[in-house]
Structure formats: structure tokens, C-alpha cells
Design an enzyme around this catalytic site. Structure first.
Site, PDB file in Angstrom:
ATOM      1  N   SER A  27       0.820  -1.216   0.000  1.00 34.87           N
ATOM      2  CA  SER A  27       0.000   0.000   0.000  1.00 34.87           C
ATOM      3  C   SER A  27       0.854   1.266   0.000  1.00 34.87           C
ATOM      4  O   SER A  27       0.334   2.372   0.029  1.00 34.87           O
ATOM      5  CB  SER A  27      -0.927   0.010   1.219  1.00 34.87           C
ATOM      6  N   ASN A 114      -1.982  -2.702  13.087  1.00 36.73           N
ATOM      7  CA  ASN A 114      -3.440  -2.551  13.063  1.00 36.73           C
ATOM      8  C   ASN A 114      -3.908  -1.326  13.852  1.00 36.73           C
ATOM      9  O   ASN A 114      -4.731  -0.554  13.383  1.00 36.73           O
ATOM     10  CB  ASN A 114      -4.112  -3.822  13.590  1.00 36.73           C
ATOM     11  N   THR A 159     -41.071  26.720  -8.629  1.00 33.80           N
ATOM     12  CA  THR A 159     -41.334  25.321  -8.266  1.00 33.80           C
ATOM     13  C   THR A 159     -41.524  24.619  -9.607  1.00 33.80           C
ATOM     14  O   THR A 159     -42.041  25.238 -10.556  1.00 33.80           O
ATOM     15  CB  THR A 159     -42.605  25.157  -7.396  1.00 33.80           C
ATOM     16  N   HIS A 160     -41.083  23.381  -9.694  1.00 33.65           N
ATOM     17  CA  HIS A 160     -41.106  22.644 -10.973  1.00 33.65           C
ATOM     18  C   HIS A 160     -40.338  23.406 -12.061  1.00 33.65           C
ATOM     19  O   HIS A 160     -40.624  23.245 -13.245  1.00 33.65           O
ATOM     20  CB  HIS A 160     -42.542  22.382 -11.443  1.00 33.65           C
ATOM     21  N   SER A 281     -14.529  28.183 -25.863  1.00 32.89           N
ATOM     22  CA  SER A 281     -14.618  27.017 -26.731  1.00 32.89           C
ATOM     23  C   SER A 281     -13.576  27.159 -27.825  1.00 32.89           C
ATOM     24  O   SER A 281     -13.311  28.262 -28.296  1.00 32.89           O
ATOM     25  CB  SER A 281     -16.016  26.952 -27.347  1.00 32.89           C
ATOM     26  N   LYS A 287     -18.453  31.606 -27.127  1.00 27.26           N
ATOM     27  CA  LYS A 287     -18.794  30.887 -25.903  1.00 27.26           C
ATOM     28  C   LYS A 287     -18.012  31.313 -24.674  1.00 27.26           C
ATOM     29  O   LYS A 287     -16.831  31.606 -24.739  1.00 27.26           O
ATOM     30  CB  LYS A 287     -18.556  29.383 -26.109  1.00 27.26           C
ATOM     31  N   ASN A 289     -18.049  29.423 -21.020  1.00 27.47           N
ATOM     32  CA  ASN A 289     -18.682  28.285 -20.353  1.00 27.47           C
ATOM     33  C   ASN A 289     -18.446  28.297 -18.844  1.00 27.47           C
ATOM     34  O   ASN A 289     -17.341  28.582 -18.393  1.00 27.47           O
ATOM     35  CB  ASN A 289     -18.128  26.979 -20.925  1.00 27.47           C
ATOM     36  N   GLU A 294     -19.892  23.494 -13.396  1.00 26.58           N
ATOM     37  CA  GLU A 294     -20.158  22.222 -14.086  1.00 26.58           C
ATOM     38  C   GLU A 294     -19.303  21.103 -13.507  1.00 26.58           C
ATOM     39  O   GLU A 294     -19.753  19.981 -13.283  1.00 26.58           O
ATOM     40  CB  GLU A 294     -19.855  22.344 -15.575  1.00 26.58           C
ATOM     41  N   TYR A 321      -9.378  -6.779  12.761  1.00 25.70           N
ATOM     42  CA  TYR A 321      -8.799  -6.200  11.539  1.00 25.70           C
ATOM     43  C   TYR A 321      -8.789  -7.208  10.397  1.00 25.70           C
ATOM     44  O   TYR A 321      -8.489  -8.389  10.581  1.00 25.70           O
ATOM     45  CB  TYR A 321      -7.353  -5.727  11.799  1.00 25.70           C
ATOM     46  N   GLN A 326      -7.300  -2.024   4.144  1.00 25.96           N
ATOM     47  CA  GLN A 326      -6.265  -1.266   3.452  1.00 25.96           C
ATOM     48  C   GLN A 326      -6.873  -0.449   2.307  1.00 25.96           C
ATOM     49  O   GLN A 326      -6.315   0.565   1.893  1.00 25.96           O
ATOM     50  CB  GLN A 326      -5.202  -2.232   2.920  1.00 25.96           C
ATOM     51  N   LYS A 329      -8.128   3.766   2.142  1.00 31.83           N
ATOM     52  CA  LYS A 329      -7.367   5.014   2.031  1.00 31.83           C
ATOM     53  C   LYS A 329      -7.624   5.798   0.754  1.00 31.83           C
ATOM     54  O   LYS A 329      -7.840   7.013   0.807  1.00 31.83           O
ATOM     55  CB  LYS A 329      -5.879   4.723   2.182  1.00 31.83           C
TER      56      LYS A 329
END
Ligand code: ARG
Length: 467
Positions: A27, A114, A159-160, A281, A287, A289, A294, A321, A326, A329
Site C-alpha cells: 500500500s 493494526n 417550483t417545478h 470554446s 462561448k 462556459n 459544471e 482487523y 487497506q 485510504k
């Protein structure tokens, strides 16, 4: 012991570990991130062992000096991590022995990897929680500041995703801040259960040395030693809890992100984000963005995934354990990194949001958003709510046909649908009148928004000044 077997546990082995198995079970490639916590834990352990007479003061000092030097080597990037040494713990211990000789081999007295790894992760989590706490504070403070500045700015409430009633932009922002305030509480509550010390549980049953776990707990700033050794080395529920906090937080950030993305579109045109939070873009020159929101919206997926990984990792594990742990992590580290990045992005971006007030106002005017106010007006004049609803419905149908908002109709036009309507109706049909009328705790009236913002700031200040 064969040269080729692991020097830490090779005693009972008659052949070296298969090269693939060594790589598969190691690890160190990722748990080296715990080096600082591992050294911190080892220094506390050695200090405690000397305090109870298991190590001499000279041995303790040699260990602490050696570990401190190793810390420097790691920080300077000079430390040579070895995959055959499996993990961060054995890499550091082997280097210590290389540096200070046989005394290095005494560090592991009364301890196991451990309880060591469980301690390291909890120390790491505690630091991570404290950094996240600070970043959440910064974000909430910026959000409340913007809400205060925009307490009078009117926008449509939805709403909606259909225009419903006018609200103030400040009120909308304080809705976001409430979500974050709950996330913040969840984080701090998780910290209480993270901050408990497994060290001393050893492999699973405790140790025969006369250790004093209260000393180690105090040295490491833990609130107390874990009560049960079997539980202490095995459970990772605190990590699951943290990932749950993170998932709920990212869910909230994704909702905010979604609104920011919608609002920057030409169709909504409610806000501008400064160029530094956007990209262009390569093919469409016009553009701009909203990449940052996002991407935060997108990062939600990996955090939910980590929560599922951790839950599944822990599922059905018998005490105590197991090597499965392991695998805790990488999801944890990535959750911490993602949460910190997303919070930083938001804390930098939110105070820089530029509301397009006229455009918001126009949008609220277009959608018959004061229809409920007209109904309430009729009810106050003795019309039953259902009848009022019908009258307003007919007025809206008329407005749609004539392309007029309720506030743009003449009194005569409105009176076609009810002779209860009088000239004072226009006070409630304006957007300003509509929001100002919702003047109670939790309502959207500008005065309420200002009061709510100052209560929120007070609460933040109290948290900052808490011990
Ligand atoms: N690398 C291990 C982990 O992350 C450390 C504990 C190993 N313990 C053991 N008995 N093999 O969980």
C-alpha cells in the site's frame, strides 16, 4: 531468515513472497501520504513507553531524533520508498533501524500495524476535517455577505422550474447557506467520533506491556482512548460517516452548481460569472462556459462512489482487523481532496457572482408571479380561497391572451373577473409589494433577509470563537 523475505515479519516464512503478491498487497504507493501522522503517532508511542519504563529515556530520544530526521528526508523528497517493505509503517520503521540501529526495532513494542494505521487515519481525518471546517466557514461567510448585499434584488422563485412567486436573490442565497450550515454541523459531529484513539489496541486484544493509553491520547490530542480493542482496530465507520457528510455536501454543491449553470445561460441571463471562473470554446468564439460549477456538479459522482466503496468495504467484515481495510485510504484521500477543491472553488466564486438585476426582475414580472398575491387579496375581502383561485386563473388566462402581466392590466380589465377588486389591488400586484408582504421569520421580505443574514453571521462568528 531468508534475505528475500520481508524483514519485519519474515521469521516464519520459508520462501519469499511472490513478486506479484508483494506488489498486490503493498500500500506504500498511496499510504505514504500518512507519513506525517505515522511519525507523530510513533513519537507519542515512544514517549509513553519511556514514561511507563518500557523504554529508557536514551532509547526514546534516539527514536524521536531518528523519526524527526526521517520526517525531514520525506519532506525534502529524499526518502526512498520501498514496495517490498509494503506500507508506510514498515518503510519508516526500517529506515529508523537503519539510522539508529537496534533501538529502532524497539519502537514497535506494545503496538501493531493494526492500531497504528487506525490511529494514522484518524489523525489524518482530523486534520482534513479542520481544513474543511475553515473552507466551509469562508464559503458561508462570502455567501451571507452576498445575500446581505442582494436583500432587495428581486428574482422569480420557482417550483417545478416554473415561475412561482417572486423572491429576493438574498433569500435564495440564504437557502443555500442553510444547506451548508447543516453540512457543517454534520462535519463537526463526525469529528467527535473521529477523534478517539485506537493506539494501544495493538493487533486486536491489547498488549501485555504496562502501557498508559491516556498519556498517548493526550499527547496526540485525542479526546480519549477507544473503549474496546477489537472495535478500535477494525471499524471504519468514522470514514463512512465522513464520506456521507461529503456526499450530502456535494449533493448540495451540485444543486447550487446547476442553478449557476442555468442562470449564466442566455435563456435565464440572471448572473454573470467573472471570466476567471470560465473557459471558452476552441471552435465557437462566442462561448463562455461555466466550467467551474459544471465540474463541481460532475465531481459529485466520484464522492458518492467513494461512499459506496467504503460501505461495501466494511460490509460483513468479521472482527477484528482484515486486510480489506487497506482499501479505505484511496477513497478517503480522494474524498478529502475533492471536497477541499470544490469548497475552494465555491468560496472564491460565490462572492464574485454578478447578479443581472434587471433581467431577474423582468423574468419575475413575466411569469404571473404575483397571482397568489391577487388570490390572497380577494380572500382578505371575503372571497373563499377556491373562488379566488378561479378568479385569478381567469385573469391569468386573459393576461396570456393579451400578453399582459397582472400588474399591467387596467382596473376595469381586472374587474371583469371580480367586482371585489379595487384600485388598491396594484399595491399587491407589484413585485416589491409581493416580497415585502412575506414579512415573517423565514420569509423573503428584504428586512427578513437582512435579519436572517445577520443571525447567520453571528452563528458563524460563535463557531469561529468556540474553543
Ligand atoms: N497497510 C495496512 C493497512 O492499510 C496496515 C495494517 C496491516 N496489518 C496487517 N496485519 N497486515 O491496513
Amino acid at each position: 531468515m531468508s534475505q528475500a523475505t520481508n524483514q519485519s515479519w519474515g521469521g516464519r516464512f520459508s520462501e519469499p513472497t511472490d513478486a506479484f503478491v508483494a506488489r498486490f498487497t503493498a500500500s506504500v504507493s498511496f499510504d505514504q501520504r500518512l507519513a506525517g501522522q505515522d511519525i507523530q503517532g510513533s513519537i507519542a508511542h515512544a514517549t509513553m513507553l519511556a514514561r511507563v519504563g518500557v523504554l529508557s529515556d536514551e532509547e526514546r530520544d534516539a527514536i524521536i531524533d531518528g523519526l524527526t530526521e526521517i520526517q525531514g528526508e520525506i519532506e525534502r523528497g529524499e526518502f526512498e520508498w520501498s514496495v517490498p517493505l509494503e506500507d508506510v509503517h514498515m518503510n519508516i520503521e526500517a529506515r529508523l533501524t537503519q539510522k539508529i540501529g537496534i533501538t529502532g526495532k524497539k519502537l514497535h513494542t506494545g503496538r501493531s500495524r493494526n492500531d497504528q494505521v487506525a490511529t494514522d487515519i484518524r489523525l489524518f481525518m482530523r486534520d482534513a476535517i479542520d481544513s474543511i471546517d475553515a473552507e466551509l466557514m469562508r464559503l458561508r461567510e462570502g455567501m451571507i455577505g452576498l445575500a446581505e448585499r442582494e436583500a432587495d434584488t428581486i428574482m422569480p422563485g420557482f417550483t417545478h422550474l416554473q415561475t412561482a412567486q417572486p423572491v429576493t436573490f438574498g433569500h435564495h442565497l440564504l437557502a443555500w447557506q442553510e444547506m451548508l450550515a447543516r453540512d457543517h454541523e454534520r462535519l463537526l459531529d463526525t469529528r467527535k467520533r473521529v477523534n478517539v484513539m485506537p493506539l494501544g489496541a495493538a493487533a486486536l486484544a491489547g498488549t501485555t506491556y504496562p502501557i498508559d493509553r491516556h498519556v498517548t491520547a493526550e499527547l496526540l490530542g485525542f479526546s480519549r482512548p477507544a473503549e474496546n480493542s477489537l472495535d478500535a482496530v477494525s471499524d471504519r465507520d468514522f470514514a463512512i460517516e465522513f464520506a456521507s457528510f461529503a456526499s450530502i455536501l456535494l449533493m448540495h454543491l451540485s444543486r447550487m452548481s446547476e442553478e449557476l449553470v442555468l442562470w449564466t445561460s442566455a435563456q435565464f441571463d440572471f448572473i454573470d460569472l467573472p471570466d476567471r471562473f470560465c473557459t471558452g470554446s476552441s471552435i465557437m468564439p462566442q462561448k463562455k462556459n461555466p466550467d467551474v460549477p459544471e465540474l463541481v456538479r460532475g465531481k459529485t459522482g466520484r464522492v458518492y462512489g467513494h461512499l459506496m466503496s467504503l460501505l461495501t468495504l466494511m460490509k460483513s467484515q468479521p472482527l477484528a482487523y482484515n486486510k480489506d481495510n487497506q482499501e479505505d485510504k484511496e477513497p478517503l484521500f480522494d474524498t478529502v481532496d475533492t471536497v477541499l477543491d470544490c469548497l475552494k472553488a465555491f468560496a472564491d466564486m460565490v462572492p464574485a457572482i454578478e447578479p443581472k438585476k434587471e433581467s431577474m426582475f423582468e423574468a419575475a414580472r413575466r411569469g404571473f408571479s404575483t397571482a397568489t398575491d391577487l388570490a390572497d387579496y380577494l380572500v382578505r375581502r371575503g372571497v373563499a380561497f377556491r373562488d379566488a383561485h378561479e378568479i385569478v386563473g381567469q385573469s391569468v388566462a386573459f393576461g396570456l391572451k393579451e400578453k399582459k402581466d397582472l400588474s399591467e392590466m387596467t382596473l376595469e380589465e381586472l374587474q371583469q373577473f371580480s367586482d371585489t377588486i379595487e384600485a388598491d389591488v396594484f399595491e399587491v400586484l407589484t413585485l416589491e409589494g409581493s416580497v415585502a408582504a412575506r414579512n415573517h421569520i423565514g420569509g423573503t421580505a428584504p428586512d427578513q433577509v437582512r435579519a436572517a443574514a445577520s443571525r447567520a453571521l453571528e452563528a458563524l462568528k460563535a463557531h469561529r470563537e468556540a474553543p
